[in-house]
Design an enzyme around this catalytic site. Structure first.
Site, PDB file in Angstrom:
ATOM      1  N   GLY A 141      -5.417   4.395   0.888  1.00  0.00           N
ATOM      2  CA  GLY A 141      -4.302   5.094   1.589  1.00  0.00           C
ATOM      3  C   GLY A 141      -3.366   5.806   0.613  1.00  0.00           C
ATOM      4  O   GLY A 141      -2.688   6.763   1.080  1.00  0.00           O
ATOM      5  N   ASP A 171       0.779   3.591  -0.302  1.00  0.00           N
ATOM      6  CA  ASP A 171       1.038   4.522   1.090  1.00  0.00           C
ATOM      7  C   ASP A 171       2.128   4.342   1.952  1.00  0.00           C
ATOM      8  O   ASP A 171       3.044   4.797   2.045  1.00  0.00           O
ATOM      9  CB  ASP A 171      -0.155   4.726   1.801  1.00  0.00           C
ATOM     10  CG  ASP A 171      -0.775   3.485   2.269  1.00  0.00           C
ATOM     11  OD1 ASP A 171      -0.400   2.520   1.868  1.00  0.00           O
ATOM     12  OD2 ASP A 171      -1.863   3.538   3.071  1.00  0.00           O
ATOM     13  N   ASP A 173       4.794  -2.336   4.644  1.00  0.00           N
ATOM     14  CA  ASP A 173       4.901  -2.715   5.922  1.00  0.00           C
ATOM     15  C   ASP A 173       5.502  -4.559   5.651  1.00  0.00           C
ATOM     16  O   ASP A 173       6.757  -4.562   5.581  1.00  0.00           O
ATOM     17  CB  ASP A 173       3.650  -3.119   6.824  1.00  0.00           C
ATOM     18  CG  ASP A 173       3.722  -3.315   8.167  1.00  0.00           C
ATOM     19  OD1 ASP A 173       4.946  -3.231   8.752  1.00  0.00           O
ATOM     20  OD2 ASP A 173       2.961  -3.591   8.933  1.00  0.00           O
ATOM     21  N   LYS A 189       8.527   0.892   5.938  1.00  0.00           N
ATOM     22  CA  LYS A 189       8.998   0.384   7.296  1.00  0.00           C
ATOM     23  C   LYS A 189      10.094  -0.401   6.850  1.00  0.00           C
ATOM     24  O   LYS A 189       9.728  -1.655   6.459  1.00  0.00           O
ATOM     25  CB  LYS A 189       7.665  -0.183   8.126  1.00  0.00           C
ATOM     26  CG  LYS A 189       7.081   0.750   8.685  1.00  0.00           C
ATOM     27  CD  LYS A 189       5.808   0.243   9.563  1.00  0.00           C
ATOM     28  CE  LYS A 189       4.688   1.131  10.085  1.00  0.00           C
ATOM     29  NZ  LYS A 189       3.761   0.342  10.949  1.00  0.00           N
ATOM     30  N   PHE A 229       3.228   2.514  14.374  1.00  0.00           N
ATOM     31  CA  PHE A 229       1.877   2.748  13.731  1.00  0.00           C
ATOM     32  C   PHE A 229       1.933   4.374  13.269  1.00  0.00           C
ATOM     33  O   PHE A 229       1.828   5.245  14.065  1.00  0.00           O
ATOM     34  CB  PHE A 229       0.824   2.396  14.360  1.00  0.00           C
ATOM     35  CG  PHE A 229      -0.483   2.345  13.355  1.00  0.00           C
ATOM     36  CD1 PHE A 229      -0.719   1.097  12.490  1.00  0.00           C
ATOM     37  CD2 PHE A 229      -1.404   3.220  13.329  1.00  0.00           C
ATOM     38  CE1 PHE A 229      -1.811   1.061  11.816  1.00  0.00           C
ATOM     39  CE2 PHE A 229      -2.541   3.284  12.576  1.00  0.00           C
ATOM     40  CZ  PHE A 229      -2.571   1.981  11.727  1.00  0.00           C
ATOM     41  N   ASP A 235      -4.729   5.685   7.702  1.00  0.00           N
ATOM     42  CA  ASP A 235      -5.723   5.931   8.815  1.00  0.00           C
ATOM     43  C   ASP A 235      -5.350   4.930   9.826  1.00  0.00           C
ATOM     44  O   ASP A 235      -4.735   4.019   9.861  1.00  0.00           O
ATOM     45  CB  ASP A 235      -6.911   5.258   8.143  1.00  0.00           C
ATOM     46  CG  ASP A 235      -7.064   3.537   7.850  1.00  0.00           C
ATOM     47  OD1 ASP A 235      -5.924   3.187   7.073  1.00  0.00           O
ATOM     48  OD2 ASP A 235      -8.021   3.114   8.309  1.00  0.00           O
TER      49      ASP A 235
HETATM   50  P1  IMP Z   1       1.533  -5.077   4.055  1.00  0.00           P
HETATM   51  O1  IMP Z   1       2.943  -4.288   3.315  1.00  0.00           O
HETATM   52  O2  IMP Z   1       0.911  -6.008   3.125  1.00  0.00           O
HETATM   53  O3  IMP Z   1       1.949  -5.548   5.457  1.00  0.00           O
HETATM   54  O4  IMP Z   1       0.415  -3.851   4.198  1.00  0.00           O
HETATM   55  C1  IMP Z   1       0.680  -2.571   3.885  1.00  0.00           C
HETATM   56  C2  IMP Z   1      -0.716  -1.909   4.262  1.00  0.00           C
HETATM   57  O5  IMP Z   1      -1.173  -1.952   5.776  1.00  0.00           O
HETATM   58  C3  IMP Z   1      -0.593  -0.429   3.840  1.00  0.00           C
HETATM   59  O6  IMP Z   1      -0.961  -0.149   2.530  1.00  0.00           O
HETATM   60  C4  IMP Z   1      -1.355   0.130   4.921  1.00  0.00           C
HETATM   61  O7  IMP Z   1      -2.771   0.126   4.304  1.00  0.00           O
HETATM   62  C5  IMP Z   1      -1.523  -0.772   6.164  1.00  0.00           C
HETATM   63  N1  IMP Z   1      -0.538  -0.103   7.133  1.00  0.00           N
HETATM   64  C6  IMP Z   1       0.888  -0.785   7.161  1.00  0.00           C
HETATM   65  N2  IMP Z   1       1.443   0.029   8.305  1.00  0.00           N
HETATM   66  C7  IMP Z   1       0.648   1.127   8.722  1.00  0.00           C
HETATM   67  C8  IMP Z   1       0.444   2.181   9.535  1.00  0.00           C
HETATM   68  O8  IMP Z   1       1.407   2.316  10.328  1.00  0.00           O
HETATM   69  N3  IMP Z   1      -0.418   3.199   9.364  1.00  0.00           N
HETATM   70  C9  IMP Z   1      -1.682   2.998   8.795  1.00  0.00           C
HETATM   71  N4  IMP Z   1      -1.712   1.690   7.800  1.00  0.00           N
HETATM   72  C10 IMP Z   1      -0.709   0.828   7.967  1.00  0.00           C
HETATM   73 MG    MG Z   2      -3.018   0.349   1.986  1.00  0.00          MG
END
Ligand code: IMP
Ligand code: MG
Length: 178
Positions: A46, A101, A104, A132, A151, A158
């Site tokens: 990403g 990227d 979340d 986010k 999203f 992606d």
């Molecule tokens: P987390 O912060 O561990 O929940 O995961 C983050 C990862 O989830 C990011 O690096 C992205 O690869 C993926 N991700 C989270 N939100 C989105 C989105 O809105 N679009 C695309 N990928 C996302």
């Molecule tokens: Mg990622």
């Protein structure tokens, strides 16, 4: 055309390019204070578009590397990640700037940071193109743009491995998910 699948653009290419100049200046100024230059480590896949744009704006001699991690699927246990591709440069006694990227839940980053500290990195900072807003254990040190809790795709992000090559960040039309 992939553009036809987009309902709205959230962040334009021009906005991202301008923000990358600002971020690089700010990050570089902060590292200069410490007298150290970081290894800039992109989290695949990403981060590729953002990383490419950002590193062009650094003027000090950085090194770059990549990691690819994935979460264990189907488990509830927080923070279990698998390393699919590890760094080639040793993290020992080096400051690291992780390039992401989007943040979340932040779970991935918590684990990667822990791992890099275990490998002897002196400091791990995070720059994320998108954020986010959530209640979570980790915040990026540097953020490009805050996006709503939707999203998003494009500029590296992606949906089922598609849309990474969009030159902007946008939201897909609802029928694409059907
Ligand atoms: P987390 O912060 O561990 O929940 O995961 C983050 C990862 O989830 C990011 O690096 C992205 O690869 C993926 N991700 C989270 N939100 C989105 C989105 O809105 N679009 C695309 N990928 C996302
Ligand atoms: Mg990622």
């Amino acid at each position: 055309m992939i553009h036809d699948d987009i309902q709205k653009v959230l962040v334009t290419e021009e906005e991202i390019e301008k923000r990358c100049v600002e971020l690089a200046q700010q990050i570089e100024a902060d590292y200069k204070k410490t007298g150290q230059t970081p290894i800039v480590v992109g989290l695949l896949k990403g981060s590729i578009s953002f990383m490419a744009e950002l590193i062009k704006r650094f003027e000090s001699p950085i090194e770059i590397d990549f990691m690819k991690v994935s979460s264990y699927e189907g488990t509830e246990s927080i923070g279990d990640i698998r390393i699919d591709l590890d760094m080639r440069i040793s993290a020992k006694e080096r400051p690291i700037l992780l390039v992401e990227d989007i943040i979340d839940t932040g779970r991935t980053l918590v684990e990667v940071k822990k791992m890099l500290k275990n490998k002897g990195a002196t400091d791990v900072k995070v720059v994320s193109l998108l954020d986010k807003p959530h209640e979570r254990a980790i915040q990026a040190d540097y953020v490009g743009f805050v996006v709503p809790n939707e999203f998003v795709v494009g500029y590296g992000l992606d949906y089922n491995q598609k849309y990474r090559n969009l030159p902007y960040v946008g939201v897909l039309k609802p029928e694409i998910y059907e």
